[in-house]
Motif scaffolding. Structure first.
Motif, mmCIF file in Angstrom:
data_model
loop_
_atom_site.group_PDB
_atom_site.id
_atom_site.type_symbol
_atom_site.label_atom_id
_atom_site.label_comp_id
_atom_site.label_asym_id
_atom_site.label_seq_id
_atom_site.Cartn_x
_atom_site.Cartn_y
_atom_site.Cartn_z
ATOM 1 N N TRP A 67 0.823 -1.211 0.000
ATOM 2 C CA TRP A 67 0.000 0.000 0.000
ATOM 3 C C TRP A 67 0.858 1.262 0.000
ATOM 4 C CZ3 TRP A 67 -0.665 -3.561 4.195
ATOM 5 C CH2 TRP A 67 0.032 -3.230 5.346
ATOM 6 N N SER A 68 0.223 2.376 -0.281
ATOM 7 C CA SER A 68 0.939 3.650 -0.370
ATOM 8 C C SER A 68 1.048 4.330 0.993
ATOM 9 C CB SER A 68 0.238 4.576 -1.350
ATOM 10 O OG SER A 68 0.158 3.951 -2.603
ATOM 11 N N ASN A 69 -0.097 4.685 1.572
ATOM 12 C CA ASN A 69 -0.105 5.356 2.872
ATOM 13 C C ASN A 69 -0.978 4.587 3.848
ATOM 14 O OD1 ASN A 69 1.302 7.946 2.177
ATOM 15 N ND2 ASN A 69 -0.389 7.992 0.710
ATOM 16 N N LYS A 192 -7.928 5.026 -7.054
ATOM 17 C CA LYS A 192 -7.276 4.991 -5.738
ATOM 18 C C LYS A 192 -8.311 4.635 -4.671
ATOM 19 C CE LYS A 192 -4.163 8.682 -7.043
ATOM 20 N NZ LYS A 192 -3.787 10.085 -6.783
ATOM 21 N N ILE A 193 -8.013 3.652 -3.873
ATOM 22 C CA ILE A 193 -8.988 3.232 -2.864
ATOM 23 C C ILE A 193 -8.424 3.303 -1.444
ATOM 24 C CG2 ILE A 193 -10.069 1.648 -4.532
ATOM 25 C CD1 ILE A 193 -8.889 -0.544 -2.385
ATOM 26 N N LEU A 194 -9.342 3.282 -0.489
ATOM 27 C CA LEU A 194 -8.984 3.198 0.919
ATOM 28 C C LEU A 194 -9.472 1.848 1.437
ATOM 29 C CD1 LEU A 194 -7.855 4.924 3.349
ATOM 30 C CD2 LEU A 194 -10.247 5.347 3.938
ATOM 31 N N LEU A 195 -8.533 1.008 1.800
ATOM 32 C CA LEU A 195 -8.856 -0.310 2.331
ATOM 33 C C LEU A 195 -8.926 -0.185 3.850
ATOM 34 C CD1 LEU A 195 -9.217 -3.265 1.394
ATOM 35 C CD2 LEU A 195 -6.739 -3.540 1.609
ATOM 36 N N VAL A 196 -10.029 -0.657 4.446
ATOM 37 C CA VAL A 196 -10.273 -0.376 5.858
ATOM 38 C C VAL A 196 -10.433 -1.661 6.674
ATOM 39 C CG1 VAL A 196 -11.769 0.849 7.479
ATOM 40 C CG2 VAL A 196 -11.446 1.751 5.167
ATOM 41 N N ASP A 197 -9.766 -1.689 7.823
ATOM 42 C CA ASP A 197 -9.936 -2.791 8.761
ATOM 43 C C ASP A 197 -10.019 -2.213 10.171
ATOM 44 O OD1 ASP A 197 -10.292 -5.391 9.530
ATOM 45 O OD2 ASP A 197 -8.292 -6.083 8.999
ATOM 46 N N ASP A 198 -10.472 -3.017 11.133
ATOM 47 C CA ASP A 198 -10.571 -2.472 12.487
ATOM 48 C C ASP A 198 -9.211 -2.397 13.188
ATOM 49 O OD1 ASP A 198 -10.441 -5.200 12.628
ATOM 50 O OD2 ASP A 198 -12.285 -5.473 13.769
ATOM 51 N N LEU A 206 -4.275 -7.210 5.802
ATOM 52 C CA LEU A 206 -4.353 -6.082 4.876
ATOM 53 C C LEU A 206 -3.426 -6.278 3.687
ATOM 54 C CD1 LEU A 206 -4.637 -3.332 7.569
ATOM 55 C CD2 LEU A 206 -6.202 -3.552 5.647
ATOM 56 N N ALA A 207 -2.255 -6.861 3.927
ATOM 57 C CA ALA A 207 -1.308 -7.082 2.836
ATOM 58 C C ALA A 207 -1.871 -8.059 1.812
ATOM 59 C CB ALA A 207 0.024 -7.594 3.384
ATOM 60 N N GLU A 208 -2.469 -9.138 2.302
ATOM 61 C CA GLU A 208 -3.032 -10.144 1.388
ATOM 62 C C GLU A 208 -4.213 -9.549 0.596
ATOM 63 O OE1 GLU A 208 -1.916 -13.085 0.572
ATOM 64 O OE2 GLU A 208 -3.632 -13.671 -0.663
ATOM 65 N N ALA A 209 -5.057 -8.789 1.290
ATOM 66 C CA ALA A 209 -6.204 -8.156 0.629
ATOM 67 C C ALA A 209 -5.728 -7.126 -0.397
ATOM 68 C CB ALA A 209 -7.098 -7.494 1.666
ATOM 69 N N ALA A 210 -4.744 -6.333 -0.014
ATOM 70 C CA ALA A 210 -4.222 -5.294 -0.913
ATOM 71 C C ALA A 210 -3.568 -5.920 -2.149
ATOM 72 C CB ALA A 210 -3.219 -4.424 -0.165
ATOM 73 N N GLU A 211 -2.843 -7.003 -1.900
ATOM 74 C CA GLU A 211 -2.183 -7.713 -2.999
ATOM 75 C C GLU A 211 -3.220 -8.212 -4.015
ATOM 76 O OE1 GLU A 211 1.819 -8.804 -3.706
ATOM 77 O OE2 GLU A 211 1.290 -9.273 -1.629
ATOM 78 N N LEU A 213 -6.190 -7.008 -4.590
ATOM 79 C CA LEU A 213 -6.776 -5.883 -5.335
ATOM 80 C C LEU A 213 -5.785 -5.297 -6.343
ATOM 81 C CD1 LEU A 213 -8.776 -4.127 -2.492
ATOM 82 C CD2 LEU A 213 -9.711 -5.344 -4.470
ATOM 83 N N LYS A 214 -4.518 -5.262 -5.962
ATOM 84 C CA LYS A 214 -3.482 -4.774 -6.891
ATOM 85 C C LYS A 214 -3.464 -5.653 -8.144
ATOM 86 C CE LYS A 214 -0.841 -1.172 -6.200
ATOM 87 N NZ LYS A 214 0.247 -0.894 -5.263
ATOM 88 N N HIS A 215 -3.455 -6.967 -7.921
ATOM 89 C CA HIS A 215 -3.446 -7.905 -9.054
ATOM 90 C C HIS A 215 -4.686 -7.746 -9.915
ATOM 91 C CE1 HIS A 215 -0.346 -10.684 -7.015
ATOM 92 N NE2 HIS A 215 0.224 -9.990 -7.981
#
Ligand SMILES: [Zn+2]
Ligand SMILES: [Zn+2]
Length: 229
Positions: A67-69, A192-198, A206-211, A213-215
């Motif tokens: 992720w970026s930020n 550009k999206i904001l991925l949200v978790d508690d 988050l890394a697996e989910a982001a990966e 979505l990136k793919h």
């Protein structure tokens, strides 16, 4: 479930005191929240930066980030920890409102420039068991407050065993292929999206989910969590 009923003035979401501030918490609870200050935030994980480098010592040891930020609202301690526990396991779904507002306020002060809010999904079997996905609930409030749309473009493909008892490698393995992009993500390719978790603990969920979505073609992923462990 109507979690954003505007007609009845709700008491303090944390202690029940009758006249809370606009945030939904009374003055005492508001000042007890373990908020992470924006100027000391590690941009890689959202925690308080503990070192002299741009990113914190934990993040320095990480491999490449997906992720970026990243932003986290609170440290995993005291009232923050207590509230998330109640929100997640105690059926206190009304906490979605003050927590969603807190998240919206933080998002407005950042220059994340996101076009879509995407909550981390639970597997349907877990949602069924709990009756709700707490992350979706506060994301709905955040979407309403910021005007940024919310779409569940990600799904869980299987129920994964609880992460808590696993080490970092175990967590990674446990999550491999646990998410898939829904067909609806196609409308958001190159955005550009904001991925949200508690909670962000090791960041492996988050890394697996982001990966995933990136793919699937999402251009930029930013992260927001309520707590940073
Ligand atoms: Zn209170
Ligand atoms: Zn960090």
């Amino acid at each position: 479930m109507n979690i954003v009923d505007e007609t009845i003035p709700a008491p303090c979401a944390a202690c029940g005191e009758k006249s809370p501030l606009e945030s939904g918490f009374c003055e005492r609870c508001q000042s007890a929240l373990p908020l992470i200050k924006a100027d000391v935030r590690c941009p890689a994980c959202g925690a308080e930066n503990d070192g002299i480098f741009d990113i914190c010592s934990k993040c320095l040891k990480e491999e490449e980030r997906v992720w970026s930020n990243a932003v986290a609202l609170m440290r995993m301690e005291g009232l923050g920890k207590n509230l998330i526990h109640r929100f997640k396991y105690g059926n206190d779904t009304f906490l979605a409102k003050p927590l969603g507002r807190l998240a919206a306020a933080a998002l407005k002060t950042l220059d994340f420039d996101v076009e879509l809010i995407v909550p981390i999904p639970l597997h349907w079997s877990r949602t069924l068991l709990r009756g709700y996905n707490q992350t979706v609930l506060f994301c709905e409030v955040m979407a309403k407050e910021t005007g940024i749309p919310l779409r569940s473009i990600l799904k869980r493909t299987r129920a994964t065993p609880k992460q808590a008892s696993l080490d970092r490698e175990g967590r990674k393995k446990n999550l491999l292929g646990a998410f898939a992009a829904r067909r609806s993500h196609e409308g958001w390719m190159n955005r550009k999206i904001l991925l949200v978790d508690d909670v962000l603990t090791t960041g492996s969920t988050l890394a697996e989910a982001a990966e995933t979505l990136k793919h699937a073609g999402i251009a930029e992923i930013n992260i927001l969590t309520l707590l940073r462990a």
